[in-house]
Design a protein around this motif. Structure first.
Motif, short mmCIF file in Angstrom:
data_model
loop_
_atom_site.label_atom_id
_atom_site.label_comp_id
_atom_site.label_asym_id
_atom_site.label_seq_id
_atom_site.Cartn_x
_atom_site.Cartn_y
_atom_site.Cartn_z
N ILE A 112 34.75 135.31 -5.84
CA ILE A 112 33.48 136.05 -6.04
C ILE A 112 32.31 135.17 -5.63
O ILE A 112 32.08 134.10 -6.19
N SER B 106 29.68 142.84 -7.66
CA SER B 106 30.90 142.23 -7.10
C SER B 106 31.94 142.06 -8.20
O SER B 106 33.12 142.37 -8.00
N ALA B 107 31.48 141.59 -9.36
CA ALA B 107 32.40 141.38 -10.49
C ALA B 107 33.00 142.71 -10.95
O ALA B 107 34.21 142.80 -11.21
N THR C 79 35.58 143.98 -8.29
CA THR C 79 36.81 143.18 -8.24
C THR C 79 37.64 143.39 -9.51
O THR C 79 38.87 143.40 -9.46
N THR D 78 41.06 134.93 -10.39
CA THR D 78 39.67 135.13 -9.96
C THR D 78 38.92 133.81 -10.06
O THR D 78 39.05 133.08 -11.05
N PHE E 260 34.92 132.27 -9.57
CA PHE E 260 33.49 132.47 -9.28
C PHE E 260 33.01 131.27 -8.48
O PHE E 260 32.95 130.15 -9.00
N ALA F 13 34.71 138.63 -2.20
CA ALA F 13 33.74 139.60 -2.74
C ALA F 13 32.37 138.95 -2.71
O ALA F 13 32.12 137.99 -3.44
N SER F 14 31.51 139.45 -1.83
CA SER F 14 30.17 138.84 -1.73
C SER F 14 29.11 139.92 -1.60
O SER F 14 29.25 140.84 -0.79
#
Ligand SMILES: Cc1cc2nc3c(=O)[nH]c(=O)nc-3n(C[C@H](O)[C@H](O)[C@H](O)COP(=O)(O)O)c2cc1C
Length: 186
Positions: free
Chosen positions: A8, A17-18, A21, A36, A38, A82-83
């Motif tokens: 992420i 994004s969070a 996902t 996951t 960050f 995921a951006s």
């Protein structure tokens, strides 16, 4: 069990994004091992083009948070980037990560892995095109198979939840990931 790594690249831990996902992870739960990370929680130094990774062990010589991230990436079958879109591109932290993929261009360790994109943007899909193209070409250069993209028109925290089109894309992406992840385990 196949492993998917979600990276992420948003500084908002409870942002769009969070949310997107987490929705994907919930659909894969039990069938795919999910991890996951960050990216804003890792110190990722910029690639300094020292070219050390082009020889010998073909490893990056920088001593930072990428050591842990390289381990996670190496151990995964699918990498999900995921951006949020910042100025028509990925966030700076995501780009720092991608630049540090330089060793993989030489050591070919990503060969056979798959990758997907999750891209929230205030203006939606129209602002994601350059980022999608940039990632697609990078995946090609890295011998990574691109398996799908989810774009979402979302700006404020919570917007992605109401984006039904994005939720449909999450469903389709989960089906795609499951289609190859669960094939060999029957
Ligand atoms: C510095 C900055 C630049 C942005 N640039 C764009 C842009 O070019 N196009 C767009 O559609 N949204 C842009 N946005 C909006 C974000 O993409 C949007 O708020 C997104 O939902 C944030 O995702 P997050 O909640 O996961 O952090 C920008 C936001 C910031 C902070």
């Amino acid at each position: 069990m196949n492993k998917a790594l979600i990276l992420i690249g948003s500084p908002r831990k409870k942002g769009n994004s969070a949310f997107l996902t987490t929705s994907l992870a919930n659909k894969l739960k039990g069938k795919v091992e999910i991890e996951t990370a960050f990216l804003y929680g890792f110190n990722i130094e910029p690639c300094i083009d020292c070219r050390a990774c082009k020889n010998g062990e073909m490893k990056c010589v920088l001593n930072d948070g990428m050591i842990e991230l390289y381990e996670k990436i190496d151990a995964s079958d699918t990498i999900i980037f995921a951006s949020p879109i910042y100025w028509f591109g990925p966030t700076a932290q995501t780009k720092l990560l991608l630049d540090r993929f330089r060793p993989y261009f030489v050591n070919k360790k990503l060969n056979g892995k798959k990758a997907a994109l999750i891209l929230p943007a205030g203006s939606g899909a129209g602002d994601c095109d350059l980022t999608i193209e940039m990632f697609k070409r990078s995946f090609q250069a890295l011998d990574v198979e691109f398996v799908g993209v989810v774009s979402s028109e979302s700006y404020n925290v919570g917007d992605a939840e109401n984006d039904l089109k994005a939720m449909d894309m999450i469903q389709k992406l989960s089906e795609k990931i499951l289609s190859y992840s669960t094939k060999d385990s029957v």
